[in-house]
Scaffold this motif. Structure first.
Motif, PDB file in Angstrom:
ATOM      1  N   SER A  99       5.379  -0.356   7.145  1.00 52.15           N
ATOM      2  CA  SER A  99       4.367   0.661   6.864  1.00 52.15           C
ATOM      3  C   SER A  99       3.147   0.502   7.770  1.00 52.15           C
ATOM      4  O   SER A  99       2.444   1.469   8.043  1.00 52.15           O
ATOM      5  CB  SER A  99       3.954   0.652   5.393  1.00 52.15           C
ATOM      6  OG  SER A  99       3.296  -0.537   5.048  1.00 52.15           O
ATOM      7  N   GLU A 100       2.931  -0.703   8.275  1.00 54.33           N
ATOM      8  CA  GLU A 100       1.814  -0.969   9.190  1.00 54.33           C
ATOM      9  C   GLU A 100       2.250  -0.990  10.657  1.00 54.33           C
ATOM     10  O   GLU A 100       1.493  -1.412  11.523  1.00 54.33           O
ATOM     11  CB  GLU A 100       1.143  -2.290   8.807  1.00 54.33           C
ATOM     12  CG  GLU A 100       0.489  -2.227   7.435  1.00 54.33           C
ATOM     13  CD  GLU A 100      -0.088  -3.558   6.971  1.00 54.33           C
ATOM     14  OE1 GLU A 100       0.070  -4.578   7.686  1.00 54.33           O
ATOM     15  OE2 GLU A 100      -0.700  -3.568   5.893  1.00 54.33           O
ATOM     16  N   GLU A 101       3.491  -0.564  10.906  1.00 52.95           N
ATOM     17  CA  GLU A 101       4.056  -0.491  12.256  1.00 52.95           C
ATOM     18  C   GLU A 101       4.034  -1.832  12.977  1.00 52.95           C
ATOM     19  O   GLU A 101       3.796  -1.907  14.184  1.00 52.95           O
ATOM     20  CB  GLU A 101       3.379   0.602  13.077  1.00 52.95           C
ATOM     21  CG  GLU A 101       3.541   1.978  12.465  1.00 52.95           C
ATOM     22  CD  GLU A 101       3.030   3.098  13.336  1.00 52.95           C
ATOM     23  OE1 GLU A 101       3.380   3.107  14.538  1.00 52.95           O
ATOM     24  OE2 GLU A 101       2.291   3.949  12.817  1.00 52.95           O
ATOM     25  N   ASP A 109       0.835  -1.191   0.000  1.00 57.65           N
ATOM     26  CA  ASP A 109       0.000   0.000   0.000  1.00 57.65           C
ATOM     27  C   ASP A 109       0.878   1.251   0.000  1.00 57.65           C
ATOM     28  O   ASP A 109       1.506   1.582   1.007  1.00 57.65           O
ATOM     29  CB  ASP A 109      -0.915  -0.030   1.223  1.00 57.65           C
ATOM     30  CG  ASP A 109      -1.961   1.062   1.206  1.00 57.65           C
ATOM     31  OD1 ASP A 109      -1.708   2.121   0.605  1.00 57.65           O
ATOM     32  OD2 ASP A 109      -3.027   0.838   1.796  1.00 57.65           O
ATOM     33  N   VAL A 110       0.931   1.927  -1.142  1.00 60.23           N
ATOM     34  CA  VAL A 110       1.760   3.121  -1.299  1.00 60.23           C
ATOM     35  C   VAL A 110       1.335   4.205  -0.319  1.00 60.23           C
ATOM     36  O   VAL A 110       2.181   4.901   0.261  1.00 60.23           O
ATOM     37  CB  VAL A 110       1.701   3.649  -2.758  1.00 60.23           C
ATOM     38  CG1 VAL A 110       2.479   4.940  -2.893  1.00 60.23           C
ATOM     39  CG2 VAL A 110       2.227   2.615  -3.717  1.00 60.23           C
ATOM     40  N   THR A 111       0.046   4.342  -0.100  1.00 60.82           N
ATOM     41  CA  THR A 111      -0.464   5.372   0.809  1.00 60.82           C
ATOM     42  C   THR A 111       0.010   5.131   2.237  1.00 60.82           C
ATOM     43  O   THR A 111       0.476   6.050   2.911  1.00 60.82           O
ATOM     44  CB  THR A 111      -2.004   5.430   0.755  1.00 60.82           C
ATOM     45  OG1 THR A 111      -2.397   5.647  -0.601  1.00 60.82           O
ATOM     46  CG2 THR A 111      -2.548   6.545   1.629  1.00 60.82           C
ATOM     47  N   LYS A 112      -0.094   3.874   2.693  1.00 62.93           N
ATOM     48  CA  LYS A 112       0.368   3.554   4.050  1.00 62.93           C
ATOM     49  C   LYS A 112       1.868   3.784   4.173  1.00 62.93           C
ATOM     50  O   LYS A 112       2.345   4.303   5.178  1.00 62.93           O
ATOM     51  CB  LYS A 112       0.055   2.092   4.403  1.00 62.93           C
ATOM     52  CG  LYS A 112      -1.359   1.849   4.820  1.00 62.93           C
ATOM     53  CD  LYS A 112      -1.524   0.417   5.264  1.00 62.93           C
ATOM     54  CE  LYS A 112      -2.951   0.113   5.624  1.00 62.93           C
ATOM     55  NZ  LYS A 112      -3.131  -1.285   6.015  1.00 62.93           N
ATOM     56  N   ALA A 134       7.962   6.931  -1.401  1.00 58.39           N
ATOM     57  CA  ALA A 134       7.324   5.613  -1.300  1.00 58.39           C
ATOM     58  C   ALA A 134       7.337   4.903  -2.652  1.00 58.39           C
ATOM     59  O   ALA A 134       7.675   3.717  -2.734  1.00 58.39           O
ATOM     60  CB  ALA A 134       5.890   5.752  -0.782  1.00 58.39           C
ATOM     61  N   ILE A 135       6.994   5.615  -3.703  1.00 53.15           N
ATOM     62  CA  ILE A 135       6.996   5.015  -5.044  1.00 53.15           C
ATOM     63  C   ILE A 135       8.410   4.599  -5.432  1.00 53.15           C
ATOM     64  O   ILE A 135       8.628   3.489  -5.924  1.00 53.15           O
ATOM     65  CB  ILE A 135       6.398   6.003  -6.073  1.00 53.15           C
ATOM     66  CG1 ILE A 135       4.896   6.152  -5.822  1.00 53.15           C
ATOM     67  CG2 ILE A 135       6.667   5.536  -7.504  1.00 53.15           C
ATOM     68  CD1 ILE A 135       4.245   7.263  -6.613  1.00 53.15           C
ATOM     69  N   GLN A 136       9.365   5.470  -5.184  1.00 57.82           N
ATOM     70  CA  GLN A 136      10.771   5.189  -5.494  1.00 57.82           C
ATOM     71  C   GLN A 136      11.260   3.966  -4.695  1.00 57.82           C
ATOM     72  O   GLN A 136      11.958   3.100  -5.226  1.00 57.82           O
ATOM     73  CB  GLN A 136      11.584   6.433  -5.137  1.00 57.82           C
ATOM     74  CG  GLN A 136      13.025   6.409  -5.481  1.00 57.82           C
ATOM     75  CD  GLN A 136      13.690   7.722  -5.072  1.00 57.82           C
ATOM     76  OE1 GLN A 136      13.349   8.334  -4.049  1.00 57.82           O
ATOM     77  NE2 GLN A 136      14.640   8.163  -5.867  1.00 57.82           N
ATOM     78  N   THR A 137      10.889   3.897  -3.437  1.00 54.37           N
ATOM     79  CA  THR A 137      11.294   2.791  -2.571  1.00 54.37           C
ATOM     80  C   THR A 137      10.741   1.471  -3.085  1.00 54.37           C
ATOM     81  O   THR A 137      11.460   0.478  -3.173  1.00 54.37           O
ATOM     82  CB  THR A 137      10.820   3.043  -1.121  1.00 54.37           C
ATOM     83  OG1 THR A 137      11.445   4.235  -0.640  1.00 54.37           O
ATOM     84  CG2 THR A 137      11.154   1.874  -0.214  1.00 54.37           C
ATOM     85  N   LEU A 138       9.463   1.446  -3.438  1.00 56.87           N
ATOM     86  CA  LEU A 138       8.839   0.213  -3.926  1.00 56.87           C
ATOM     87  C   LEU A 138       9.418  -0.217  -5.273  1.00 56.87           C
ATOM     88  O   LEU A 138       9.557  -1.411  -5.535  1.00 56.87           O
ATOM     89  CB  LEU A 138       7.326   0.385  -4.024  1.00 56.87           C
ATOM     90  CG  LEU A 138       6.616   0.525  -2.682  1.00 56.87           C
ATOM     91  CD1 LEU A 138       5.144   0.830  -2.892  1.00 56.87           C
ATOM     92  CD2 LEU A 138       6.796  -0.729  -1.844  1.00 56.87           C
ATOM     93  N   LYS A 139       9.763   0.744  -6.097  1.00 55.98           N
ATOM     94  CA  LYS A 139      10.324   0.426  -7.406  1.00 55.98           C
ATOM     95  C   LYS A 139      11.697  -0.244  -7.266  1.00 55.98           C
ATOM     96  O   LYS A 139      12.022  -1.179  -7.988  1.00 55.98           O
ATOM     97  CB  LYS A 139      10.462   1.702  -8.237  1.00 55.98           C
ATOM     98  CG  LYS A 139      10.782   1.454  -9.694  1.00 55.98           C
ATOM     99  CD  LYS A 139      10.900   2.751 -10.471  1.00 55.98           C
ATOM    100  CE  LYS A 139       9.530   3.358 -10.684  1.00 55.98           C
ATOM    101  NZ  LYS A 139       9.560   4.530 -11.581  1.00 55.98           N
ATOM    102  N   ALA A 140      12.500   0.212  -6.307  1.00 54.39           N
ATOM    103  CA  ALA A 140      13.855  -0.300  -6.121  1.00 54.39           C
ATOM    104  C   ALA A 140      13.907  -1.558  -5.252  1.00 54.39           C
ATOM    105  O   ALA A 140      14.868  -2.323  -5.311  1.00 54.39           O
ATOM    106  CB  ALA A 140      14.732   0.778  -5.496  1.00 54.39           C
TER     107      ALA A 140
END
Length: 101
Positions: free
Chosen positions: A47-49, A5-8, A28-34
């Protein structure tokens, strides 16, 4: 599990790193892409702690790197573990152990 979840993730980045909403979303987008697919569960947990599970890349996991550093810098640890997964073992290990100083 290549969904996160990019928003979370962006919300958690804002909370931990104090970035503006748009900057956190871009990070967040950059992190998920890499991020290597194998580490997506850790990104989701962070992201959900939730507590991070040990997902090893070579001899290291995110919780282990954070413990070595005595730090909460999840994104930096993820970056180093990503580097390790790409085969840059010597450089990644140097970063893991130099950050301890």
């Amino acid at each position: 599990m290549r969904t996160c979840d990019v928003t979370k993730l962006a919300d958690r980045i804002r909370q931990e790193y104090g970035l503006a909403k748009e900057a956190a979303h871009n990070k967040a987008i950059q992190t998920l892409k890499a991020c290597p697919v194998a580490l997506y569960p850790n990104v989701q947990e962070w992201s959900e702690e939730q507590a991070l599970t040990d997902i090893y890349v070579g001899k290291y996991s995110l919780p282990m790197i954070l413990a070595i550093w005595n730090s909460r810098d999840f994104l930096k640890a993820l970056e180093v573990l990503t580097e390790l997964s790409e085969g840059n073992v010597e450089t990644a290990e140097m970063k893991i152990w130099n950050m301890r100083r």
